[in-house]
Every structure is written in structure tokens, then in C-alpha cells.
Design a protein around this motif. Structure first.
Motif, PDB file in Angstrom:
ATOM      1  N   THR A 253       4.181  -6.118  10.034  1.00 47.56           N
ATOM      2  CA  THR A 253       2.965  -5.315   9.936  1.00 47.56           C
ATOM      3  C   THR A 253       3.217  -4.149   8.996  1.00 47.56           C
ATOM      4  OG1 THR A 253       2.347  -5.901  12.206  1.00 47.56           O
ATOM      5  CG2 THR A 253       1.308  -3.943  11.258  1.00 47.56           C
ATOM      6  N   LEU A 254       2.248  -3.859   8.143  1.00 48.96           N
ATOM      7  CA  LEU A 254       2.387  -2.772   7.175  1.00 48.96           C
ATOM      8  C   LEU A 254       1.589  -1.558   7.623  1.00 48.96           C
ATOM      9  CD1 LEU A 254       1.991  -4.757   3.817  1.00 48.96           C
ATOM     10  CD2 LEU A 254       4.128  -4.008   4.904  1.00 48.96           C
ATOM     11  N   ARG A 255       2.094  -0.386   7.292  1.00 48.72           N
ATOM     12  CA  ARG A 255       1.388   0.871   7.519  1.00 48.72           C
ATOM     13  C   ARG A 255       1.425   1.656   6.209  1.00 48.72           C
ATOM     14  NH1 ARG A 255       5.355   4.514   7.516  1.00 48.72           N
ATOM     15  NH2 ARG A 255       7.450   3.827   8.122  1.00 48.72           N
ATOM     16  N   ASP A 256       0.600   2.670   6.123  1.00 50.74           N
ATOM     17  CA  ASP A 256       0.610   3.506   4.925  1.00 50.74           C
ATOM     18  C   ASP A 256       2.006   4.098   4.726  1.00 50.74           C
ATOM     19  OD1 ASP A 256      -0.419   4.955   2.711  1.00 50.74           O
ATOM     20  OD2 ASP A 256      -0.567   6.733   3.969  1.00 50.74           O
ATOM     21  N   GLY A 257       2.592   3.839   3.559  1.00 49.98           N
ATOM     22  CA  GLY A 257       3.930   4.345   3.268  1.00 49.98           C
ATOM     23  C   GLY A 257       5.039   3.355   3.527  1.00 49.98           C
ATOM     24  N   SER A 258       4.721   2.145   4.030  1.00 54.58           N
ATOM     25  CA  SER A 258       5.755   1.136   4.261  1.00 54.58           C
ATOM     26  C   SER A 258       6.495   0.827   2.958  1.00 54.58           C
ATOM     27  CB  SER A 258       5.136  -0.153   4.815  1.00 54.58           C
ATOM     28  OG  SER A 258       4.803  -0.028   6.168  1.00 54.58           O
ATOM     29  N   ARG A 259       7.831   0.682   3.067  1.00 53.42           N
ATOM     30  CA  ARG A 259       8.667   0.395   1.900  1.00 53.42           C
ATOM     31  C   ARG A 259       9.157  -1.050   1.996  1.00 53.42           C
ATOM     32  NH1 ARG A 259       9.805   5.083  -0.703  1.00 53.42           N
ATOM     33  NH2 ARG A 259      11.579   4.230  -1.845  1.00 53.42           N
ATOM     34  N   ILE A 260       8.845  -1.821   0.960  1.00 58.84           N
ATOM     35  CA  ILE A 260       9.183  -3.238   0.898  1.00 58.84           C
ATOM     36  C   ILE A 260      10.213  -3.426  -0.212  1.00 58.84           C
ATOM     37  CG2 ILE A 260       8.275  -5.569   0.548  1.00 58.84           C
ATOM     38  CD1 ILE A 260       5.430  -4.153   1.083  1.00 58.84           C
ATOM     39  N   VAL A 261      11.322  -4.076   0.114  1.00 55.04           N
ATOM     40  CA  VAL A 261      12.349  -4.333  -0.885  1.00 55.04           C
ATOM     41  C   VAL A 261      12.419  -5.826  -1.137  1.00 55.04           C
ATOM     42  CG1 VAL A 261      14.794  -4.142  -1.477  1.00 55.04           C
ATOM     43  CG2 VAL A 261      13.675  -2.306  -0.197  1.00 55.04           C
ATOM     44  N   GLY A 263      14.463  -8.395  -3.856  1.00 54.10           N
ATOM     45  CA  GLY A 263      15.528  -8.312  -4.859  1.00 54.10           C
ATOM     46  C   GLY A 263      16.107  -6.912  -4.856  1.00 54.10           C
ATOM     47  N   SER A 264      16.074  -6.257  -6.016  1.00 51.23           N
ATOM     48  CA  SER A 264      16.518  -4.861  -6.108  1.00 51.23           C
ATOM     49  C   SER A 264      15.343  -3.926  -6.385  1.00 51.23           C
ATOM     50  CB  SER A 264      17.572  -4.713  -7.219  1.00 51.23           C
ATOM     51  OG  SER A 264      17.040  -5.126  -8.466  1.00 51.23           O
ATOM     52  N   THR A 265      14.126  -4.418  -6.157  1.00 46.39           N
ATOM     53  CA  THR A 265      12.907  -3.646  -6.445  1.00 46.39           C
ATOM     54  C   THR A 265      12.286  -3.128  -5.149  1.00 46.39           C
ATOM     55  OG1 THR A 265      12.447  -4.985  -8.412  1.00 46.39           O
ATOM     56  CG2 THR A 265      10.606  -3.731  -7.487  1.00 46.39           C
ATOM     57  N   THR A 266      11.922  -1.848  -5.139  1.00 50.44           N
ATOM     58  CA  THR A 266      11.263  -1.244  -3.976  1.00 50.44           C
ATOM     59  C   THR A 266       9.770  -1.108  -4.249  1.00 50.44           C
ATOM     60  OG1 THR A 266      13.249  -0.013  -3.325  1.00 50.44           O
ATOM     61  CG2 THR A 266      11.138   0.782  -2.486  1.00 50.44           C
ATOM     62  N   ILE A 267       8.969  -1.576  -3.312  1.00 52.91           N
ATOM     63  CA  ILE A 267       7.511  -1.530  -3.402  1.00 52.91           C
ATOM     64  C   ILE A 267       7.003  -0.677  -2.254  1.00 52.91           C
ATOM     65  CG2 ILE A 267       5.388  -2.901  -3.339  1.00 52.91           C
ATOM     66  CD1 ILE A 267       7.194  -5.311  -4.240  1.00 52.91           C
ATOM     67  N   VAL A 268       6.099   0.237  -2.551  1.00 59.87           N
ATOM     68  CA  VAL A 268       5.518   1.097  -1.508  1.00 59.87           C
ATOM     69  C   VAL A 268       4.081   0.659  -1.258  1.00 59.87           C
ATOM     70  CG1 VAL A 268       4.943   3.454  -0.800  1.00 59.87           C
ATOM     71  CG2 VAL A 268       6.973   3.033  -2.216  1.00 59.87           C
ATOM     72  N   TYR A 269       3.778   0.333  -0.001  1.00 63.90           N
ATOM     73  CA  TYR A 269       2.419  -0.033   0.369  1.00 63.90           C
ATOM     74  C   TYR A 269       1.646   1.229   0.745  1.00 63.90           C
ATOM     75  CZ  TYR A 269      -1.486  -1.737   3.165  1.00 63.90           C
ATOM     76  OH  TYR A 269      -2.747  -1.959   3.666  1.00 63.90           O
ATOM     77  N   ARG A 270       0.411   1.337   0.205  1.00 62.11           N
ATOM     78  CA  ARG A 270      -0.418   2.512   0.499  1.00 62.11           C
ATOM     79  C   ARG A 270      -1.816   2.067   0.915  1.00 62.11           C
ATOM     80  NH1 ARG A 270       2.517   6.896   1.086  1.00 62.11           N
ATOM     81  NH2 ARG A 270       0.603   8.080   0.762  1.00 62.11           N
ATOM     82  N   GLN A 271      -2.454   2.865   1.775  1.00 64.54           N
ATOM     83  CA  GLN A 271      -3.847   2.625   2.135  1.00 64.54           C
ATOM     84  C   GLN A 271      -4.499   3.943   2.507  1.00 64.54           C
ATOM     85  OE1 GLN A 271      -3.515  -0.130   5.490  1.00 64.54           O
ATOM     86  NE2 GLN A 271      -3.951   1.548   6.913  1.00 64.54           N
ATOM     87  N   ALA A 272      -5.826   4.012   2.298  1.00 63.68           N
ATOM     88  CA  ALA A 272      -6.560   5.228   2.609  1.00 63.68           C
ATOM     89  C   ALA A 272      -8.030   4.878   2.734  1.00 63.68           C
ATOM     90  CB  ALA A 272      -6.369   6.293   1.520  1.00 63.68           C
ATOM     91  N   GLU A 273      -8.751   5.662   3.537  1.00 66.87           N
ATOM     92  CA  GLU A 273     -10.199   5.460   3.647  1.00 66.87           C
ATOM     93  C   GLU A 273     -10.862   6.004   2.393  1.00 66.87           C
ATOM     94  OE1 GLU A 273     -11.803   7.131   7.141  1.00 66.87           O
ATOM     95  OE2 GLU A 273     -10.787   5.746   8.512  1.00 66.87           O
TER      96      GLU A 273
END
Length: 274
Positions: A253-261, A263-273
Motif C-alpha cells: 500500500t502506498l501513502r504520500d511520501g512512500s519511497r520505492i526503490v 534497481g538503484s533508482t529511488t521513486i517517491v510517490y506523492r498524492q494531494a487533494e
């Protein structure tokens, strides 16, 4: 130190004992703790300048596999989660109508790793006498009502059973009119923002992926973000897997600010109303 961090450290102290099996579950206790904090924020009712009331009775719905793993420890886990809610409320200067309770329930319609949180506000006498109890002081789903000059000691009661959090509402469930807000979702990779405009977003090294990640450790179709309620990420059989908020997993489950790695790449998930 933040409330969630203290809660996590208390559980880590028990990881070799009572909670050893809990941490094998797809749903982690710290995820539930964060959801309870959001439930307090989303359902806070302003009574007057000096008092903001939040729910004190929480129901955490889990998939059958997660419930089977967590339920043997529901008493001690519920106590730890209740203590965390109390600490968070003190930090935010929230107050309660009665004692804090956190219950676990099985939901057959949920897949492993997914959960919902419902809450209600119960007065002390109702908390101590659960037979026929009814919720009180829940906020109106359209926002906070205007406060009268001399508010009554107990506000009007919503329908029995309370209402689910807007974020975790069961599909098709009705609890009165909801505000017409939309959730904007996006991811950030190396400072570049990519909007999530459809129900799914595939990430991978292939040019056929919705978002191409130029990383040799990333598979052609590595993972997929699903913009549901709650939003989730699913590994698509990649070679190196995914890490979400520090946990190796195949789905989370993802939340605002979740960090997904990946390979060697970091992805930040964001959400907002918006």
C-alpha cells in the motif's frame, strides 16, 4: 522523536518474541499506525477554540491471510496501537470522548496486503458497555458544522455504526454525501515529476512502459502503480524486485511520501487533494 518512530521501536523490541510472526504479514503494524493517525486528522471535530475531538474507537479491516497472522496478537497489538494514538493526540492537542480501542476484523473482499480503517467517537459509558453502543460526535461528511455559541454537551449522533474514513471507503458503500474532491497522484524520479492520470502506471526499462526508468537493474516491465483506494504498487515479476519504505515486497500500500526503490533508482510517490 516522532510518534510513529517510537511506536516502531517499541515493536522492534518485541520482534524476537510475541511479534516475531506479525512481521511476516504483508500488512506491517507501522502501516496501520500511520493509517490511524490519518484517521484522527481526517475526522477531527472542532468543538471550540480549546477542544478538538477525534475518534476513539477504531476498526482495522484486514484480508483473511493478514487477519489470520495478526489476530493471535490482536490484544497486545491493539494496546500498542491505542498507546500510539494517545501519544499522537497529545502531540496534536486532540481530545477523546472515551477510552481508546483498536479492533481487528476480517474482510473477505480485501486482497493480501490491503486494509481499511473505520472509526467512531464513543462516550465513556458506551465504550465500557459495548452492547447496543452507538457512536457520537462524528464529523459531518461534508466538513465541520458551524459551532453554536453554546454547544450542547453531546452533539447529534450519526447513523449507528459510524462511517468509514473517506480514504478507505468500501466500494459502493454509502455514508451520506461526500465532498467533490479529487486526488492528484504523481511520482518523482530524479527531480522529474510524472503524473498518474489513469488507473495504472507501469514502470520499466522498456520504451513500452508508461514511465521509462533507464537503469540496468530495472526489468522491461518492472512494476505497476494502481491508483485505487488505497493506492498500491505491484511487482510484475521483475528480476530484482521492489523495495517500498525499506521493505522488500511484491505488493504494498502506498501513502504520500512512500519511497520505492527499483534497481538503484529511488521513486517517491506523492498524492494531494486538488
Amino acid at each position: 522523536m516522532g510518534v510513529l518512530k517510537r511506536f516502531e521501536q517499541r515493536l522492534e523490541g518485541l520482534v524476537n518474541g510475541t511479534f516475531a510472526k506479525v512481521f511476516k504479514s504483508e500488512v506491517q503494524p507501522v502501516e496501520i499506525a500511520g493509517a490511524l493517525q490519518r484517521e484522527c486528522d481526517n475526522n477531527a471535530t472542532i468543538w471550540n477554540r480549546d477542544r478538538t475531538v477525534v475518534p476513539n474507537d477504531f476498526i482495522v479491516e484486514l484480508s483473511a491471510p493478514d487477519y489470520d497472522r495478526l489476530s493471535p496478537y490482536s490484544g497486545q497489538l491493539g494496546d500498542e496501537l491505542s498507546s500510539m494514538v494517545r501519544d499522537y493526540a497529545k502531540q496534536q492537542r486532540y481530545t477523546f470522548m472515551g477510552s481508546i480501542k483498536v479492533h481487528l476484523e476480517k474482510a473477505e473482499d480485501l486482497d493480501t496486503g490491503l486494509y481499511r480503517v473505520r472509526s467512531r467517537t464513543l462516550a465513556s459509558s458506551e465504550t465500557q458497555n459495548p452492547q447496543g453502543r452507538r457512536p457520537v460526535a462524528a464529523p459531518h461528511p461534508g466538513g465541520y458544522p458551524a459551532q453554536p455559541a453554546n454547544p450542547p454537551p453531546v452533539p447529534a449522533s450519526p447513523p449507528p455504526g459510524g462511517r468509514p474514513s473517506p480514504v478507505t471507503r468500501l466500494p459502493g458503500a454509502s455514508a451520506g454525501p461526500m465532498p467533490s474532491t479529487q486526488i492528484r497522484r504523481w511520482i518523482e524520479i530524479n527531480g522529474t515529476r510524472h503524473q498518474i492520470s489513469g488507473p495504472t502506471l507501469v514502470l520499466g526499462r522498456s520504451t513500452e512502459a508508461d514511465v521509462r526508468v533507464d537503469d540496468p537493474g530495472v526489468s522491461r516491465r518492472h512494476c505497476e502503480i494502481r491508483a485505487g483506494t488505497p493506492p498500491t504498487i505491484q511487482d510484475l515479476g521483475s528480476t530484482n524486485g521492489i523495495v517500498v519504505d525499506g521493505q522488500h515486497t511484491t505488493r504494498a500500500t502506498l501513502r504520500d511520501g512512500s519511497r520505492i526503490v527499483v534497481g538503484s533508482t529511488t521513486i517517491v510517490y506523492r498524492q494531494a487533494e486538488g
